[in-house]
Design an enzyme around this catalytic site. Structure first.
Site, PDB file in Angstrom:
ATOM      1  CG  ASP A   1       6.338  11.149 -43.996  1.00  0.00           C
ATOM      2  OD1 ASP A   1       6.178  11.414 -45.206  1.00  0.00           O
ATOM      3  OD2 ASP A   1       6.470   9.975 -43.577  1.00  0.00           O
TER       4      ASP A   1
ATOM      5  CG  ASP B   1       3.295   9.151 -45.227  1.00  0.00           C
ATOM      6  OD1 ASP B   1       3.256  10.121 -44.449  1.00  0.00           O
ATOM      7  OD2 ASP B   1       4.357   8.636 -45.609  1.00  0.00           O
TER       8      ASP B   1
ATOM      9  CG  HIS C   1       7.162   6.356 -42.971  1.00  0.00           C
ATOM     10  ND1 HIS C   1       6.355   6.813 -43.979  1.00  0.00           N
ATOM     11  CD2 HIS C   1       6.949   5.022 -42.873  1.00  0.00           C
ATOM     12  CE1 HIS C   1       5.672   5.795 -44.485  1.00  0.00           C
ATOM     13  NE2 HIS C   1       6.020   4.702 -43.837  1.00  0.00           N
TER      14      HIS C   1
ATOM     15  CG  HIS D   1      13.108   7.874 -44.731  1.00  0.00           C
ATOM     16  ND1 HIS D   1      12.805   7.868 -43.386  1.00  0.00           N
ATOM     17  CD2 HIS D   1      11.946   7.622 -45.384  1.00  0.00           C
ATOM     18  CE1 HIS D   1      11.505   7.625 -43.230  1.00  0.00           C
ATOM     19  NE2 HIS D   1      10.963   7.481 -44.425  1.00  0.00           N
TER      20      HIS D   1
END
Length: 343
Positions: free
Chosen positions: A161, A248, A163, A122
């Site tokens: 991931d 995740d 996200h 991120h």
């Protein structure tokens, strides 16, 4: 597999209620104790020059100063302590080690996996966010491209991931030498990663986003890898494949609604390994998220076992992608002009 690891990364402690805790690495190590053929390597930390190859130097120096002053909350999600700077340098160094080790010929049971934290995908060029201060996989990709000994012209980054890897996308969005793929839950933090985000300028076509709906399971992820991802990366022909390996998207992770099984990580690993082999590309893994400790440990153990000779178990033939997920994959193919039949 070879695992890059350093206890320096345990010292980054954002607080007892924060999901990105040092216990993540402890759980991984405890889980890997039960596995055969696990080796650990502690490489050197990364320096500011390597970080500044993908980040604004003033930003990197501001993180160093922020930590030296005792840290605190950079934003509501992203917290540092004094030791976070050393952990971030070590985490980026671990990712560079993984890329170097793969490019030096480590493969099969010697495939490298960087177990660093804080995670990185991120972190954008000039800011921290989403638990991330330094974009580890981006630093590693640029390090490989800049290293004269490795003769690397093109790097592919596959981010599984849950996200969207917004930071990695932003850093390479106008670059033609890095192909970034992100499979992520649609609408989840940070709210980016739409299908029509395909890159710009020299990088037009070298960003691929697969935003899957909540409830997506193994079959949809495998169809994405078998269809648009493989087609695009076969055309791109990378010299190095890096996996931004977050865990995740597992059905038992507390912060997502994607429904992957533990077996899915073996299946995705096997497909990416085949993709890299077909391209004659080096392959390395870099840890991102994953916040259920048992699930995280089990899933990384599954990646390791896949390289240790375990044959992944394919889903039943009747586990086909649902209509909504198929529509997403068709739109991805259209956005990239790929004429590929979906599995």
């Amino acid at each position: 597999m070879q695992f890059g690891y350093s206890e320096v990364c345990l010292a980054h402690d954002p607080g007892s209620r924060h999901p990105e805790s040092p216990d993540r690495l402890r759980a991984i190590q405890e889980g890997l104790k039960k596995k055969h053929g696990v080796d650990y390597v502690e490489p050197d930390p990364c320096d500011i020059d390597a970080m500044a190859a993908v980040h604004d130097r003033e930003y990197v120096e501001s993180v160093q100063e922020f930590c030296a002053d005792g840290g605190g909350s950079w934003d509501p999600d992203t917290t540092a302590v004094e030791e976070t700077w050393d952990a971030a340098c070590q985490s980026a160094g671990l990712a560079c080690w993984a890329a170097e080790t793969a490019l030096e010929g480590a493969a099969g049971r010697e495939t490298p996996f960087s177990l660093g934290r804080p995670p990185g995908h991120h972190a954008v060029e000039d800011d921290a966010m989403g638990f991330c201060f330094v974009n580890n996989v981006a630093v590693a990709a640029q390090h490989a491209l800049d290293h004269d000994d490795y003769d690397v012209d093109r790097v592919a980054i596959i981010d599984w991931d849950v996200h969207h890897g917004n930071g990695t996308q932003d850093i390479f969005y106008d670059r033609g030498d890095v192909f970034f793929v992100s499979l992520h839950e649609q609408g989840l933090y940070p709210g980016t990663g739409e299908i029509d985000e395909i890159g710009e300028g020299d990088g037009k076509g070298t960003t691929m986003n697969v935003p899957v709906p909540a409830g997506t399971d193994d079959s949809e992820y495998l169809a994405a890898l078998d269809g648009p991802v493989t087609a695009a990366l076969t055309d791109f022909d990378p010299d190095l494949v890096l996996v931004s390996a977050g865990f995740d998207a597992h059905r038992h992770d507390p912060i997502s609604r994607v429904r992957l099984s533990t077996e899915a990580y073996a299946l995705m690993t096997d497909r990416i390994r085949s993709l890299a082999d077909d391209a004659d590309a080096a392959l390395a893994f870099v840890l991102e998220g994953g916040y259920s400790l048992d699930v995280l440990a089990d899933s990384i153990g599954m990646v390791h076992e896949t390289f240790d000779g375990r044959e992944p178990i394919e889903p039943d033939d009747d586990d086909d992608p649902d209509d909504q997920a198929t529509s997403v994959l068709e739109d991805v193919l259209d956005a990239h002009g790929l004429d590929v039949e979906l599995p």
